[in-house]
Scaffold this active site. Structure first.
Site, PDB file in Angstrom:
ATOM      1  N   LYS A   1       0.866  -1.191   0.000  1.00 47.92           N
ATOM      2  CA  LYS A   1       0.000   0.000   0.000  1.00 47.92           C
ATOM      3  C   LYS A   1       0.892   1.227   0.000  1.00 47.92           C
ATOM      4  O   LYS A   1       2.029   1.163   0.490  1.00 47.92           O
ATOM      5  CB  LYS A   1      -0.891   0.018   1.249  1.00 47.92           C
ATOM      6  CG  LYS A   1      -2.144   0.846   1.087  1.00 47.92           C
ATOM      7  CD  LYS A   1      -3.233   0.078   0.362  1.00 47.92           C
ATOM      8  CE  LYS A   1      -4.511   0.829   0.220  1.00 47.92           C
ATOM      9  NZ  LYS A   1      -5.580  -0.009  -0.307  1.00 47.92           N
TER      10      LYS A   1
HETATM   11  P1  NAD Z   1     -13.295   7.628  -2.500  1.00 47.26           P
HETATM   12  O1  NAD Z   1     -12.267   8.680  -2.262  1.00 47.26           O
HETATM   13  O2  NAD Z   1     -13.814   7.447  -3.877  1.00 47.26           O
HETATM   14  O3  NAD Z   1     -14.551   7.858  -1.520  1.00 47.26           O
HETATM   15  C1  NAD Z   1     -14.393   8.048  -0.143  1.00 47.26           C
HETATM   16  C2  NAD Z   1     -15.738   8.452   0.437  1.00 47.26           C
HETATM   17  O4  NAD Z   1     -15.599   8.542   1.843  1.00 47.26           O
HETATM   18  C3  NAD Z   1     -16.241   9.817  -0.043  1.00 47.26           C
HETATM   19  O5  NAD Z   1     -17.599   9.717  -0.384  1.00 47.26           O
HETATM   20  C4  NAD Z   1     -16.099  10.706   1.205  1.00 47.26           C
HETATM   21  O6  NAD Z   1     -17.101  11.697   1.269  1.00 47.26           O
HETATM   22  C5  NAD Z   1     -16.309   9.679   2.294  1.00 47.26           C
HETATM   23  N1  NAD Z   1     -15.788  10.143   3.586  1.00 47.26           N
HETATM   24  C6  NAD Z   1     -14.565  10.644   3.873  1.00 47.26           C
HETATM   25  N2  NAD Z   1     -14.496  10.976   5.171  1.00 47.26           N
HETATM   26  C7  NAD Z   1     -15.701  10.659   5.723  1.00 47.26           C
HETATM   27  C8  NAD Z   1     -16.260  10.775   7.015  1.00 47.26           C
HETATM   28  N3  NAD Z   1     -15.556  11.262   8.020  1.00 47.26           N
HETATM   29  N4  NAD Z   1     -17.545  10.353   7.200  1.00 47.26           N
HETATM   30  C9  NAD Z   1     -18.273   9.843   6.207  1.00 47.26           C
HETATM   31  N5  NAD Z   1     -17.779   9.716   4.943  1.00 47.26           N
HETATM   32  C10 NAD Z   1     -16.523  10.119   4.708  1.00 47.26           C
HETATM   33  O7  NAD Z   1     -12.646   6.284  -1.946  1.00 47.26           O
HETATM   34  P2  NAD Z   1     -12.974   4.776  -2.371  1.00 47.26           P
HETATM   35  O8  NAD Z   1     -12.009   4.363  -3.428  1.00 47.26           O
HETATM   36  O9  NAD Z   1     -14.423   4.612  -2.580  1.00 47.26           O
HETATM   37  O10 NAD Z   1     -12.527   3.998  -1.056  1.00 47.26           O
HETATM   38  C11 NAD Z   1     -13.370   3.896   0.095  1.00 47.26           C
HETATM   39  C12 NAD Z   1     -12.877   2.785   0.988  1.00 47.26           C
HETATM   40  O11 NAD Z   1     -12.855   1.557   0.259  1.00 47.26           O
HETATM   41  C13 NAD Z   1     -11.458   2.938   1.544  1.00 47.26           C
HETATM   42  O12 NAD Z   1     -11.391   2.309   2.799  1.00 47.26           O
HETATM   43  C14 NAD Z   1     -10.621   2.143   0.569  1.00 47.26           C
HETATM   44  O13 NAD Z   1      -9.387   1.718   1.123  1.00 47.26           O
HETATM   45  C15 NAD Z   1     -11.561   0.982   0.303  1.00 47.26           C
HETATM   46  N6  NAD Z   1     -11.302   0.252  -0.929  1.00 47.26           N
HETATM   47  C16 NAD Z   1     -11.287   0.884  -2.132  1.00 47.26           C
HETATM   48  C17 NAD Z   1     -11.069   0.146  -3.279  1.00 47.26           C
HETATM   49  C18 NAD Z   1     -11.119   0.759  -4.651  1.00 47.26           C
HETATM   50  O14 NAD Z   1     -11.041   0.007  -5.631  1.00 47.26           O
HETATM   51  N7  NAD Z   1     -11.294   2.055  -4.798  1.00 47.26           N
HETATM   52  C19 NAD Z   1     -10.824  -1.237  -3.186  1.00 47.26           C
HETATM   53  C20 NAD Z   1     -10.872  -1.861  -1.936  1.00 47.26           C
HETATM   54  C21 NAD Z   1     -11.112  -1.096  -0.815  1.00 47.26           C
END
Ligand code: NAD
Length: 469
Positions: free
Chosen positions: A140
């Site tokens: 990561k």
């Molecule tokens: P992203 O940046 O697209 O979205 C993040 C979201 O979290 C946004 O809607 C933001 O408003 C919200 N957020 C941030 N702080 C917040 C708070 N305090 N309260 C409520 N909402 C809040 O990110 P993503 O790619 O969707 O990733 C989200 C999660 O999923 C992370 O934990 C990431 O590690 C995990 N993840 C992502 C992927 C991927 O393919 N993108 C894969 C596996 C896991």
């Protein structure tokens, strides 16, 4: 009464599973120099693994290897901002384990990126890839910055300088980053382009682009990668929910975070006939027990950056008549108390602490985000009989389609969207069944079971490969 595949009786609490042992008591903590701090995300994550390792009888040497990452890289690099001034940025790449294959894991751009969080996320990638039986290890990375406060040019220069700073330590068959919070396909395209420019010109430049996945389709990305994590959350739910007496069609669900993972999960569930009734993100929350149009909301968030204010919007109906969006503004505590079948945390780590867990009115938590539940929050959910589909299972769709992208790049092929969906569904269902089987065998909760199923693979690989020299 019917019985779920876990052996658990429907509608009853998780308390039939073996009680969780006292936390942070493994001697491995002292041996590898990790202070057993129950509030630290990295030690929490390692502790869950050590509990599972104890269940399975994983050899001591494998436990100590997994308790610390192989490499922790920290870099500082200057970037010229639009006003002509230079700013210094801090970046990380943690390579946790590569016994199963090249390090694999996302890049996060966020103001709160810290080494311990990156270590935890790298660790989770090792477990996730092993559970999915992918030929990858875990890694990561991230840059401490606010990507939304940067102009497009500044974001591109941060990405290119970060890539240059860690380019000696990554590679298409060694360490392969991908998107995470605050990064996207565009960032991956800049990253791949920079890496390709820095590599030996005698080597195939197209092959160098394999250094990252989650690229735009035009630059070697895979169809279906953008929605893959959300699709995987839905695939795990459709595999397990019926055994808990929940039909996806007609069920109610809520989402924390409406970014990539949250919005795709919502849109795919919506298309299967499930009802999105509440959402919160970093700026605000909305609720409508009659159902929120997940596609309409995704369009709104795409333009406005948050769900906040959606309740004030209006839409055109088929007849061209204006209607309100049909939602009311809610607080975080109202969000957690909204009755749903499934709650999907899809934002940041450690959001479900005991305080939130006590309020939650859901039958199942499907962890779209990484590590969204603290161990103390987990205990409250377990006592309240709320089932948790753990992150290393529920959100593994992203890395699985990243693997498909890497295979397509390596073999110069491109798969149809239907093939990607079909192969993903198959792999998610197999991983869900592997987890349920481990749960039944060890009479444990789903999180420990997923770790057991992952550790089985890692322990086997160490047993046959041995440890150098
Ligand atoms: P992203 O940046 O697209 O979205 C993040 C979201 O979290 C946004 O809607 C933001 O408003 C919200 N957020 C941030 N702080 C917040 C708070 N305090 N309260 C409520 N909402 C809040 O990110 P993503 O790619 O969707 O990733 C989200 C999660 O999923 C992370 O934990 C990431 O590690 C995990 N993840 C992502 C992927 C991927 O393919 N993108 C894969 C596996 C896991």
């Amino acid at each position: 009464m019917t019985t779920a595949p876990s052996g658990k009786t429907k509608g009853k609490s998780n308390s039939t599973a073996a009680p969780k042992r006292e936390v942070m008591r493994s001697p491995v903590f002292a041996e590898v120099g990790l202070p057993p701090d129950p509030d630290n995300l990295y030690t929490q994550t390692v502790d869950t693994m050590l509990q599972a390792a104890e269940c399975l009888g994983v050899p001591h040497e494998v436990q100590i290897i997994l308790a610390q990452p192989k490499n922790e890289i920290m870099v500082h690099f200057p970037v010229r901002m639009d006003d002509g001034e230079y700013k210094l940025f801090k970046g990380y790449r943690v390579q946790h384990n590569n016994a199963l294959g090249p390090y694999k894991g996302g890049l996060r751009f966020h103001p709160d990126v810290h080494l311990d969080d990156v270590k935890s996320l790298a660790f989770l990638m090792t477990m996730k890839c092993a559970l999915m039986r992918l030929p990858f290890g875990g890694g990561k990375g991230g840059v401490k910055c606010d990507p939304y406060g940067l102009t497009k040019g500044e974001l591109m220069r941060v990405t290119r300088r970060f890539c240059a700073a860690i380019s000696h330590a990554i590679g298409p068959d060694y360490d392969i980053p991908a998107p995470d919070v605050g990064t996207n396909a565009q960032v991956m395209a800049w990253f791949a382009d920079t890496y390709e420019s820095l590599t030996d010109s005698n080597r195939s430049s197209w092959d160098a682009l394999r250094v990252v996945t989650g690229k735009p389709v035009e630059v070697g990305g895979s169809l279906g990668r953008e929605k893959a994590t959300g699709q995987g959350v839905v695939d795990v739910c459709t595999e397990i929910l019926p055994s808990l007496g929940i039909n996806v069609k007609g069920m109610k669900f809520s989402i924390i975070g409406y970014g990539n993972v949250g919005s795709w999960t919502a849109r795919i569930f919506h298309d299967l006939g499930a009802k999105l009734v509440a959402v919160i993100d970093h700026k605000g929350g909305i609720r409508n027990d009659g159902g929120i149009d997940a596609h309409n909301l995704a369009e709104y968030v795409g333009k406005n950056g948050s769900v906040d204010g959606y309740e004030k919007t209006s839409t055109l109906t088929g007849a061209g008549k204006k209607t309100t969006a049909g939602a009311t503004k809610i607080s975080a505590s109202e969000f957690y108390q909204t009755p749903v079948d499934v709650l999907v945390p899809a934002a940041l780590e450690q959001m479900i602490k005991p305080e939130q867990a006590k309020l939650i009115n859901a039958k199942v938590i499907a962890e779209g985000a990484n590590a969204p539940t603290t161990p103390a929050g987990d205990r409250v959910l377990s006592e309240r009989g709320i089932e948790v589909f753990p992150a290393i299972l529920a959100n593994a769709g992203g890395v699985t389609v990243s693997y498909f992208e890497w295979v397509q790049n390596k073999t110069c092929t491109s798969w149809s969207a239907e093939r990607v969906d079909k192969e993903l569904k198959h792999m998610m269902a197999q991983a869900a069944q592997r987890t349920l089987a481990a749960r039944k065998r060890f009479n444990t909760d789903m999180r420990t079971a997923a770790y057991v199923a992952a550790l089985e693979q890692i322990a086997k690989v160490y047993a046959v490969r041995g440890i150098f020299p």
